[in-house]
Design a protein around this motif. Structure first.
Motif, PDB file in Angstrom:
ATOM      1  N   MET A 133       0.824  -1.200   0.000  1.00 19.03           N
ATOM      2  CA  MET A 133       0.000   0.000   0.000  1.00 19.03           C
ATOM      3  C   MET A 133       0.865   1.259   0.000  1.00 19.03           C
ATOM      4  SD  MET A 133      -3.089   0.875  -0.134  1.00 19.03           S
ATOM      5  CE  MET A 133      -4.284   2.070   0.271  1.00 19.03           C
ATOM      6  N   GLY A 134       2.028   1.218   0.649  1.00 21.71           N
ATOM      7  CA  GLY A 134       2.908   2.373   0.715  1.00 21.71           C
ATOM      8  C   GLY A 134       3.442   2.766  -0.650  1.00 21.71           C
ATOM      9  N   LEU A 135       3.739   1.775  -1.493  1.00 17.50           N
ATOM     10  CA  LEU A 135       4.244   2.057  -2.834  1.00 17.50           C
ATOM     11  C   LEU A 135       3.168   2.716  -3.687  1.00 17.50           C
ATOM     12  CD1 LEU A 135       6.533   1.825  -4.878  1.00 17.50           C
ATOM     13  CD2 LEU A 135       5.661  -0.424  -5.473  1.00 17.50           C
ATOM     14  N   LEU A 136       1.955   2.233  -3.609  1.00 18.89           N
ATOM     15  CA  LEU A 136       0.843   2.823  -4.361  1.00 18.89           C
ATOM     16  C   LEU A 136       0.603   4.266  -3.919  1.00 18.89           C
ATOM     17  CD1 LEU A 136      -1.409   2.467  -6.435  1.00 18.89           C
ATOM     18  CD2 LEU A 136      -2.847   1.608  -4.587  1.00 18.89           C
ATOM     19  N   TYR A 137       0.672   4.502  -2.611  1.00 20.71           N
ATOM     20  CA  TYR A 137       0.506   5.851  -2.071  1.00 20.71           C
ATOM     21  C   TYR A 137       1.590   6.777  -2.620  1.00 20.71           C
ATOM     22  CZ  TYR A 137       0.300   9.627   1.390  1.00 20.71           C
ATOM     23  OH  TYR A 137       0.218  10.849   2.008  1.00 20.71           O
ATOM     24  N   ALA A 138       2.845   6.309  -2.634  1.00 23.75           N
ATOM     25  CA  ALA A 138       3.957   7.118  -3.136  1.00 23.75           C
ATOM     26  C   ALA A 138       3.784   7.423  -4.613  1.00 23.75           C
ATOM     27  CB  ALA A 138       5.278   6.391  -2.898  1.00 23.75           C
ATOM     28  N   ILE A 139       3.304   6.474  -5.392  1.00 26.22           N
ATOM     29  CA  ILE A 139       3.093   6.690  -6.823  1.00 26.22           C
ATOM     30  C   ILE A 139       1.991   7.713  -7.060  1.00 26.22           C
ATOM     31  CG2 ILE A 139       2.292   5.599  -8.948  1.00 26.22           C
ATOM     32  CD1 ILE A 139       3.824   3.072  -8.027  1.00 26.22           C
ATOM     33  N   ILE A 140       0.898   7.597  -6.325  1.00 28.36           N
ATOM     34  CA  ILE A 140      -0.219   8.531  -6.506  1.00 28.36           C
ATOM     35  C   ILE A 140       0.174   9.944  -6.085  1.00 28.36           C
ATOM     36  CG2 ILE A 140      -2.536   9.132  -5.675  1.00 28.36           C
ATOM     37  CD1 ILE A 140      -3.090   6.085  -5.577  1.00 28.36           C
ATOM     38  N   ILE A 141       0.793  10.074  -4.913  1.00 30.65           N
ATOM     39  CA  ILE A 141       1.228  11.395  -4.436  1.00 30.65           C
ATOM     40  C   ILE A 141       2.285  11.973  -5.378  1.00 30.65           C
ATOM     41  CG2 ILE A 141       2.409  12.622  -2.559  1.00 30.65           C
ATOM     42  CD1 ILE A 141      -0.497  11.900  -1.915  1.00 30.65           C
ATOM     43  N   GLY A 142       3.210  11.140  -5.816  1.00 29.68           N
ATOM     44  CA  GLY A 142       4.244  11.589  -6.744  1.00 29.68           C
ATOM     45  C   GLY A 142       3.673  12.033  -8.073  1.00 29.68           C
ATOM     46  N   ALA A 143       2.659  11.316  -8.546  1.00 28.67           N
ATOM     47  CA  ALA A 143       2.021  11.685  -9.810  1.00 28.67           C
ATOM     48  C   ALA A 143       1.354  13.055  -9.696  1.00 28.67           C
ATOM     49  CB  ALA A 143       1.003  10.629 -10.218  1.00 28.67           C
ATOM     50  N   ILE A 144       0.665  13.277  -8.606  1.00 25.11           N
ATOM     51  CA  ILE A 144       0.013  14.573  -8.389  1.00 25.11           C
ATOM     52  C   ILE A 144       1.067  15.672  -8.257  1.00 25.11           C
ATOM     53  CG2 ILE A 144      -1.382  15.914  -6.755  1.00 25.11           C
ATOM     54  CD1 ILE A 144      -2.858  13.240  -6.129  1.00 25.11           C
ATOM     55  N   ALA A 145       2.110  15.395  -7.480  1.00 30.31           N
ATOM     56  CA  ALA A 145       3.169  16.392  -7.273  1.00 30.31           C
ATOM     57  C   ALA A 145       3.890  16.708  -8.581  1.00 30.31           C
ATOM     58  CB  ALA A 145       4.165  15.894  -6.224  1.00 30.31           C
ATOM     59  N   GLY A 146       4.185  15.691  -9.380  1.00 27.51           N
ATOM     60  CA  GLY A 146       4.861  15.911 -10.660  1.00 27.51           C
ATOM     61  C   GLY A 146       4.013  16.707 -11.629  1.00 27.51           C
ATOM     62  N   TRP A 147       2.728  16.407 -11.661  1.00 24.86           N
ATOM     63  CA  TRP A 147       1.824  17.145 -12.537  1.00 24.86           C
ATOM     64  C   TRP A 147       1.746  18.612 -12.112  1.00 24.86           C
ATOM     65  CZ3 TRP A 147      -2.980  19.478 -11.588  1.00 24.86           C
ATOM     66  CH2 TRP A 147      -3.658  19.897 -12.733  1.00 24.86           C
ATOM     67  N   LEU A 148       1.599  18.845 -10.794  1.00 25.25           N
ATOM     68  CA  LEU A 148       1.534  20.217 -10.297  1.00 25.25           C
ATOM     69  C   LEU A 148       2.842  20.964 -10.552  1.00 25.25           C
ATOM     70  CD1 LEU A 148      -0.333  19.782  -6.891  1.00 25.25           C
ATOM     71  CD2 LEU A 148      -1.141  21.013  -8.914  1.00 25.25           C
ATOM     72  N   ALA A 149       3.968  20.299 -10.348  1.00 20.77           N
ATOM     73  CA  ALA A 149       5.261  20.943 -10.585  1.00 20.77           C
ATOM     74  C   ALA A 149       5.418  21.299 -12.058  1.00 20.77           C
ATOM     75  CB  ALA A 149       6.398  20.024 -10.141  1.00 20.77           C
ATOM     76  N   GLY A 150       4.935  20.436 -12.945  1.00 23.56           N
ATOM     77  CA  GLY A 150       4.990  20.733 -14.377  1.00 23.56           C
ATOM     78  C   GLY A 150       4.149  21.945 -14.733  1.00 23.56           C
ATOM     79  N   LYS A 151       3.014  22.102 -14.061  1.00 24.51           N
ATOM     80  CA  LYS A 151       2.163  23.274 -14.299  1.00 24.51           C
ATOM     81  C   LYS A 151       2.791  24.543 -13.733  1.00 24.51           C
ATOM     82  CE  LYS A 151      -1.189  21.263 -16.399  1.00 24.51           C
ATOM     83  NZ  LYS A 151      -1.370  21.503 -17.817  1.00 24.51           N
ATOM     84  N   ILE A 152       3.439  24.428 -12.573  1.00 25.09           N
ATOM     85  CA  ILE A 152       4.065  25.598 -11.949  1.00 25.09           C
ATOM     86  C   ILE A 152       5.277  26.046 -12.746  1.00 25.09           C
ATOM     87  CG2 ILE A 152       5.339  26.367  -9.900  1.00 25.09           C
ATOM     88  CD1 ILE A 152       3.426  24.553  -8.264  1.00 25.09           C
ATOM     89  N   MET A 153       6.076  25.087 -13.206  1.00 19.22           N
ATOM     90  CA  MET A 153       7.294  25.388 -13.968  1.00 19.22           C
ATOM     91  C   MET A 153       6.949  25.445 -15.455  1.00 19.22           C
ATOM     92  SD  MET A 153       9.924  25.612 -11.876  1.00 19.22           S
ATOM     93  CE  MET A 153      11.336  25.285 -12.892  1.00 19.22           C
ATOM     94  N   LYS A 154       6.214  26.456 -15.854  1.00 19.03           N
ATOM     95  CA  LYS A 154       5.794  26.586 -17.252  1.00 19.03           C
ATOM     96  C   LYS A 154       7.016  26.591 -18.156  1.00 19.03           C
ATOM     97  CE  LYS A 154       1.745  29.147 -15.938  1.00 19.03           C
ATOM     98  NZ  LYS A 154       1.189  30.449 -15.752  1.00 19.03           N
ATOM     99  N   GLY A 155       6.999  25.719 -19.139  1.00 19.11           N
ATOM    100  CA  GLY A 155       8.115  25.620 -20.062  1.00 19.11           C
ATOM    101  C   GLY A 155       9.262  24.788 -19.522  1.00 19.11           C
TER     102      GLY A 155
END
Length: 80
Positions: free
Chosen positions: A1-23
């Protein structure tokens, strides 16, 4: 369960970071991977700086976003 949690949180964080770091992003899949790795970088960085964001999913997402932004910034330096 910990690995799935890390993947989901990481996916959200990566997507948000990509939006914040335009370009500064590398595409959705790579940003998600950077978000997962960024969670570890963020935890290390906050540990070194003795900063506590809090516990729970929101704190983990904030930590992951900051770590992923740091990784995207460094990766962007090499992209040029």
């Amino acid at each position: 369960m910990g690995l799935l949690y890390a993947i989901i949180i990481g996916a959200i964080a990566g997507w948000l970071a990509g939006k914040i770091m335009k370009g500064g992003g590398f595409g959705l899949l790579v940003n998600i991977i950077l978000g997962i790795v960024g969670g570890a970088v963020g935890n290390w960085l906050f540990g070194v700086l003795n900063i506590s964001i809090g516990s729970g999913a929101i704190g983990d997402i904030i930590t992951g976003v900051i770590g992923a932004i740091a990784l995207l910034f460094v990766a962007g330096l090499f992209k040029k």
